[in-house]
Design a protein around this motif. Sequence first.
Motif, short mmCIF file in Angstrom:
data_model
loop_
_atom_site.label_atom_id
_atom_site.label_comp_id
_atom_site.label_asym_id
_atom_site.label_seq_id
_atom_site.Cartn_x
_atom_site.Cartn_y
_atom_site.Cartn_z
N ILE A 1 29.06 54.79 34.95
CA ILE A 1 29.94 53.83 34.28
C ILE A 1 31.37 53.93 34.81
O ILE A 1 32.00 52.92 35.13
CB ILE A 1 29.91 54.06 32.74
CG1 ILE A 1 28.52 53.69 32.19
CG2 ILE A 1 31.01 53.27 32.05
CD1 ILE A 1 28.25 54.21 30.79
N SER A 2 31.88 55.16 34.91
CA SER A 2 33.29 55.33 35.29
C SER A 2 33.57 54.92 36.73
O SER A 2 34.71 54.61 37.06
CB SER A 2 33.74 56.78 35.05
OG SER A 2 33.04 57.66 35.90
N ARG A 3 32.56 54.89 37.59
CA ARG A 3 32.78 54.41 38.95
C ARG A 3 32.94 52.90 38.98
O ARG A 3 33.49 52.36 39.94
CB ARG A 3 31.63 54.85 39.85
CG ARG A 3 31.76 56.32 40.26
CD ARG A 3 30.74 56.71 41.28
NE ARG A 3 29.40 56.86 40.76
CZ ARG A 3 28.95 57.93 40.12
NH1 ARG A 3 29.75 58.94 39.90
NH2 ARG A 3 27.71 57.99 39.71
N ILE A 4 32.48 52.22 37.95
CA ILE A 4 32.59 50.76 37.90
C ILE A 4 33.78 50.34 37.04
O ILE A 4 34.55 49.48 37.43
CB ILE A 4 31.28 50.14 37.37
CG1 ILE A 4 30.13 50.43 38.35
CG2 ILE A 4 31.43 48.64 37.15
CD1 ILE A 4 28.76 50.10 37.82
N VAL A 5 33.93 50.97 35.88
CA VAL A 5 34.95 50.55 34.92
C VAL A 5 36.31 51.17 35.21
O VAL A 5 37.33 50.54 35.00
CB VAL A 5 34.50 50.87 33.48
CG1 VAL A 5 35.61 50.61 32.48
CG2 VAL A 5 33.27 50.07 33.12
N ILE A 6 36.38 52.38 35.68
CA ILE A 6 37.57 53.12 36.05
C ILE A 6 38.33 53.66 34.83
O ILE A 6 38.54 54.85 34.73
CB ILE A 6 38.55 52.32 36.94
CG1 ILE A 6 37.85 51.65 38.10
CG2 ILE A 6 39.70 53.18 37.43
CD1 ILE A 6 37.16 52.55 39.08
N ASP A 7 38.72 52.83 33.89
CA ASP A 7 39.50 53.25 32.72
C ASP A 7 38.68 54.22 31.87
O ASP A 7 37.59 53.89 31.41
CB ASP A 7 39.90 52.02 31.91
CG ASP A 7 40.77 52.37 30.72
OD1 ASP A 7 40.21 52.73 29.67
OD2 ASP A 7 42.00 52.31 30.86
N ASN B 1 24.63 47.97 34.22
CA ASN B 1 24.76 46.58 33.75
C ASN B 1 25.82 46.44 32.67
O ASN B 1 26.60 45.48 32.68
CB ASN B 1 23.41 46.06 33.26
CG ASN B 1 22.44 45.85 34.40
OD1 ASN B 1 22.82 45.71 35.55
ND2 ASN B 1 21.15 45.86 34.08
N LEU B 2 25.88 47.39 31.74
CA LEU B 2 26.92 47.34 30.71
C LEU B 2 28.31 47.51 31.32
O LEU B 2 29.25 46.82 30.92
CB LEU B 2 26.68 48.42 29.65
CG LEU B 2 25.53 48.17 28.68
CD1 LEU B 2 25.29 49.40 27.81
CD2 LEU B 2 25.82 46.95 27.80
N ALA B 3 28.42 48.40 32.29
CA ALA B 3 29.72 48.60 32.95
C ALA B 3 30.14 47.34 33.70
O ALA B 3 31.31 46.94 33.66
CB ALA B 3 29.64 49.80 33.90
N ILE B 4 29.19 46.72 34.38
CA ILE B 4 29.50 45.48 35.10
C ILE B 4 29.89 44.38 34.12
O ILE B 4 30.86 43.65 34.36
CB ILE B 4 28.32 45.05 35.99
CG1 ILE B 4 28.19 46.02 37.18
CG2 ILE B 4 28.48 43.62 36.47
CD1 ILE B 4 26.93 45.85 37.99
N ASP B 5 29.17 44.27 33.01
CA ASP B 5 29.54 43.28 31.99
C ASP B 5 30.96 43.53 31.50
O ASP B 5 31.74 42.58 31.33
CB ASP B 5 28.57 43.33 30.81
CG ASP B 5 27.20 42.78 31.14
OD1 ASP B 5 27.05 42.13 32.20
OD2 ASP B 5 26.27 43.02 30.34
#
Length: 191
Positions: free
Chosen positions: A41-47, A86-90
């Motif tokens: 998740i953190s690799r996609i969302v960052i924050d 998928n949740l992170a991308i969303d």
Amino acid sequence: MGQKRNLTFPEAHLIRLIRERHPNGAKALYSMYSSSLYGVISRIVIDEAVSEDVLQDCFIRIWHNFHSYDENKGRLYTWMSNIARNLAIDQRRSKDFRNSHRHQKLSDFNEEFYEDEVCSLQVDIRFLRSYTQRLPDKERAIIDLIYYQGYTHAEVAEVLQIPLGTIKTRAVRAIKRLRIYYSTEVLAKAS
């Protein structure tokens, strides 16, 4: 105060506990996989704060939709990491994240491994990292944008100024290459 004990079970036992809705199943699921899924998740969302919220949503979704998991179609971690991704991308595609953090490259991703993680999990992550690097530049750029940065195929076509059909063809070709790389490695290890 005493030390907190981490629950871990073999995958088959964990699956049975979750299907039975046993509280130890939920505790072990979180204990065994939270660090790894947070990494996805953190690799996609960052924050960091938003990543933690997405992780919580991820475990809720896993718990409520566990009936749809089929161990004959793939490993538990693979199924869960797809949900997390998928949740992170969303989240990333949401209005708040739409135009931020879009310039992080695949090479910027650092893998972290935790001593208490499942050994096969490390193999999966290392496989993706190492074999994605072996793809031709044109295919690697597309995989980077789609799978690591959360772009849609149409957005990739716009960013790279390449026709959408070409993007889809190259993405499919890259995935086929990754499957071949993986199959070759599995066969080599089996011999």
